[in-house]
Design a protein around this motif. Structure first.
Motif, PDB file in Angstrom:
ATOM      1  N   PHE A 391       0.988  -0.716  -0.311  1.00 25.13           N
ATOM      2  CA  PHE A 391      -0.384  -0.083   0.124  1.00 25.13           C
ATOM      3  C   PHE A 391       0.729   1.031  -0.068  1.00 25.13           C
ATOM      4  N   LYS A 392       0.770   2.247  -1.249  1.00 25.61           N
ATOM      5  CA  LYS A 392       1.378   3.404  -1.224  1.00 25.61           C
ATOM      6  C   LYS A 392       0.195   4.599  -0.857  1.00 25.61           C
ATOM      7  N   LEU A 393       0.446   5.487  -0.287  1.00 26.53           N
ATOM      8  CA  LEU A 393       0.164   6.073  -0.160  1.00 26.53           C
ATOM      9  C   LEU A 393       0.423   7.685  -2.017  1.00 26.53           C
ATOM     10  N   LYS A 394      -0.900   7.880  -2.088  1.00 26.68           N
ATOM     11  CA  LYS A 394      -0.536   8.586  -3.996  1.00 26.68           C
ATOM     12  C   LYS A 394      -0.951   9.975  -3.012  1.00 26.68           C
ATOM     13  N   ASN A 395      -2.205  10.377  -2.977  1.00 28.99           N
ATOM     14  CA  ASN A 395      -3.281  11.664  -2.898  1.00 28.99           C
ATOM     15  C   ASN A 395      -3.187  11.859  -1.714  1.00 28.99           C
ATOM     16  N   LEU A 396      -3.634  12.713  -0.654  1.00 28.81           N
ATOM     17  CA  LEU A 396      -4.488  13.357  -0.080  1.00 28.81           C
ATOM     18  C   LEU A 396      -4.870  14.511   0.387  1.00 28.81           C
ATOM     19  N   ASN A 416      -0.793  -2.589  -7.848  1.00 26.05           N
ATOM     20  CA  ASN A 416      -1.313  -2.083  -8.971  1.00 26.05           C
ATOM     21  C   ASN A 416      -2.212  -1.025  -9.122  1.00 26.05           C
ATOM     22  N   LYS A 417      -3.103  -0.601  -8.537  1.00 26.62           N
ATOM     23  CA  LYS A 417      -4.450  -0.452  -8.343  1.00 26.62           C
ATOM     24  C   LYS A 417      -4.445   1.109  -7.919  1.00 26.62           C
ATOM     25  N   ILE A 418      -5.433   2.237  -7.988  1.00 29.31           N
ATOM     26  CA  ILE A 418      -5.558   2.950  -7.109  1.00 29.31           C
ATOM     27  C   ILE A 418      -6.612   2.782  -6.630  1.00 29.31           C
ATOM     28  N   LYS A 419      -6.766   2.515  -5.493  1.00 30.57           N
ATOM     29  CA  LYS A 419      -8.216   2.984  -4.678  1.00 30.57           C
ATOM     30  C   LYS A 419      -8.742   4.241  -4.110  1.00 30.57           C
ATOM     31  N   LYS A 420      -9.828   4.556  -4.364  1.00 33.26           N
ATOM     32  CA  LYS A 420     -10.045   5.989  -3.426  1.00 33.26           C
ATOM     33  C   LYS A 420     -10.771   5.711  -2.097  1.00 33.26           C
TER      34      LYS A 420
END
Length: 513
Positions: A391-396, A416-420
């Protein structure tokens, strides 16, 4: 034959008056119930004349306490004594605790009187108190600095007039144990009627001698010790009752005393007092501190594994505390690692201890504390990579509405998937964040503990967050530092979820083996 030492608790009076905010009736009742279950002999419930709230609290405590004797404080003033008696009037038996300064300093500079006038005040107040009860305690305030001839004189007079308990307080924590012991010894030698009263001591901790002075006093003949749970009280506090009680129990052969205390309630009671009074217990606090039964050094851990008596003079269960696991850090030895592996279900023949210990030290130097999931992975996964992330934080983004609600928008890369994630909460952002993470990331966890510490430096505030989360009966811990509470908390949670993901993945590999 062993003699009983009476334990007098003043957490709700001397302890409470030192807090930043007064306790309400409900809080005082909770503490009183805990003290009663601990089988405290005498509970000083309050100082009823001081406020209507304190009067009401004493009344309510009198209704619920079943075993302990209830006591209330009063100055040598008729109104004080009447109000104290009224607050306890529903009880058949209760104690009134009178006090008056006896040192030259207190008599002259505080009370503006002479010694003869003090004696007259004391005797007059005793006669008033006797109208309500025969259980009267009198404190010679600042006895530690009172002239010994005058102290002997007033003690004899107090007993002659019907006082059943004489308290000799070291009010300002000035005396040293050998000095205080001499004061008590001289009273026993020079006061002819001293056998007709219980001699009590009430020691403050200004020089860190409160417990030492109390123990030296009972060695000299005192039969009652006054103090508070976790040592709270005026200035540096009072004698810590948990320390006194366990000293008497642990050194019973030397001291030849006992108490009626339920020792197994000590830890629970101290936690209740700490929580209600909002006073944290230092980690190195004797008896009840987090480190009181912890062992980090490899030498100590090895000694404790072989025989707990090597480094423990008492048993954790004696105070109602479950034995803690050994704290695994880079200071731990092979014996501790082997012991922990055994506790989580792995015999030495199923892994290579030498190789495991080498990897353990490398990881401990980087990470600090090592947990069970780390040990399992180090022992059975060839290329265990602590840094690898799922898990990586991409935006906050964090927004605050006028209504008081906080809206948090998150984008998390899950392999490989972005979860919102959208979190909307008003009061409990922490609860909202945990609930959302459990739901979106499909990992059911339970938040066990978290701490937030603020630090100010050069007009800049930083925050440090520590989190303990439980997943499938295993604890996962991480910490982080940042400038924003929510952002730092989220980053810490992500670190923990990465550890949980690694644990899940590695556990499957281990089970296949």
């Amino acid at each position: 034959m062993k003699e009983k030492i009476i334990i007098f608790d003043t957490t709700l009076r001397d302890g409470e008056q030192s807090l930043q905010a007064s306790l309400n009736t409900k809080e005082k009742v909770r503490i009183a119930l805990a003290l009663d279950k601990m089988k405290i002999d005498i509970i000083e419930a309050g100082f009823p004349i001081s406020s209507p709230g304190d009067f009401k609290s004493v009344q309510e405590i009198c209704k619920i306490v079943k075993n302990s004797t209830i006591c209330s404080l009063a100055r040598c003033v008729e109104k004080d004594i009447k109000i104290a008696a009224k607050a306890m009037s529903k009880l058949e038996n209760f104690r009134i605790h009178l006090f008056l300064g006896t040192s030259k300093l207190h008599i002259e500079s505080k009370l503006k009187k002479n010694f003869k006038e003090i004696q007259e005040m004391a005797i007059k107040s005793i006669k008033i108190a006797k109208k309500y009860t025969n259980d009267i305690e009198f404190s010679c305030e600042d006895a530690g600095r009172t002239n010994i001839d005058e102290l002997c004189n007033i003690v004899e007079s107090l007993i002659k007039n019907g006082v059943t308990t004489i308290n000799i307080p070291d009010t300002v924590g000035y005396t040293l144990p050998n000095e205080f012991k001499k004061i008590i010894s001289k009273l026993y030698k020079r006061v002819p009627n001293i056998d007709k009263a219980i001699i009590s001591v009430h020691c403050h901790n200004d020089l860190g001698m409160a417990v030492g002075n109390s123990i030296s006093a009972i060695q000299a003949g005192a039969k009652q010790i006054e103090g508070t749970m976790i040592g709270i009280g005026e200035r540096a506090g009072n004698a810590a009752l948990e320390e006194i009680i366990m000293a008497i129990k642990t050194r019973k052969k030397l001291l030849n005393f006992y108490t009626s205390i339920n020792h197994k309630k000590i830890y629970q009671t101290s936690k209740i007092v700490s929580k209600i009074c909002k006073i944290s217990i230092p980690i190195n606090k004797a008896i009840i501190g987090k480190n009181a039964f912890s062992h980090s050094s490899g030498i100590h851990q090895d000694g404790v594994i072989k025989n707990k008596k090597n480094y423990e003079i008492m048993v954790p269960k004696d105070i109602g505390l479950k034995r803690k696991k050994l704290n695994l850090t880079s200071r731990s030895g092979k014996a501790a690692v082997k012991q922990r592996m055994k506790e989580i279900g792995y015999l030495e023949k199923s892994y290579n201890l030498k190789k495991l210990y080498k990897k353990f030290l490398e990881l401990a130097d980087k990470k600090g504390q090592i947990f069970d999931y780390d040990l399992e992975s180090l022992a059975f996964i060839k290329n265990y990579n602590m840094k690898k992330k799922y898990f990586k934080l991409k935006n906050l983004k964090i927004f605050s509405e006028i209504s008081g609600k906080t809206i948090i928008f998150l984008k998390i890369l899950c392999r490989n998937k972005i979860k919102k994630i959208k979190i909307k909460t008003k009061n409990d952002q922490i609860y909202g964040i945990n609930k959302a993470f459990n739901k979106i990331l499909f990992i059911k966890t339970s938040l066990k503990k978290f701490k937030i510490k603020y630090k100010k430096k050069n007009n800049t505030t930083s925050v440090k967050i520590n989190i303990f989360i439980e997943y499938k009966n295993k604890k996962f811990y991480e910490e982080n530092t940042g400038s924003n509470v929510i952002k730092t908390y989220i980053k810490t949670i992500i670190k923990i979820f990465n550890n949980i993901w690694k644990f899940k993945k590695n556990r499957k590999k281990i089970q296949k083996k």
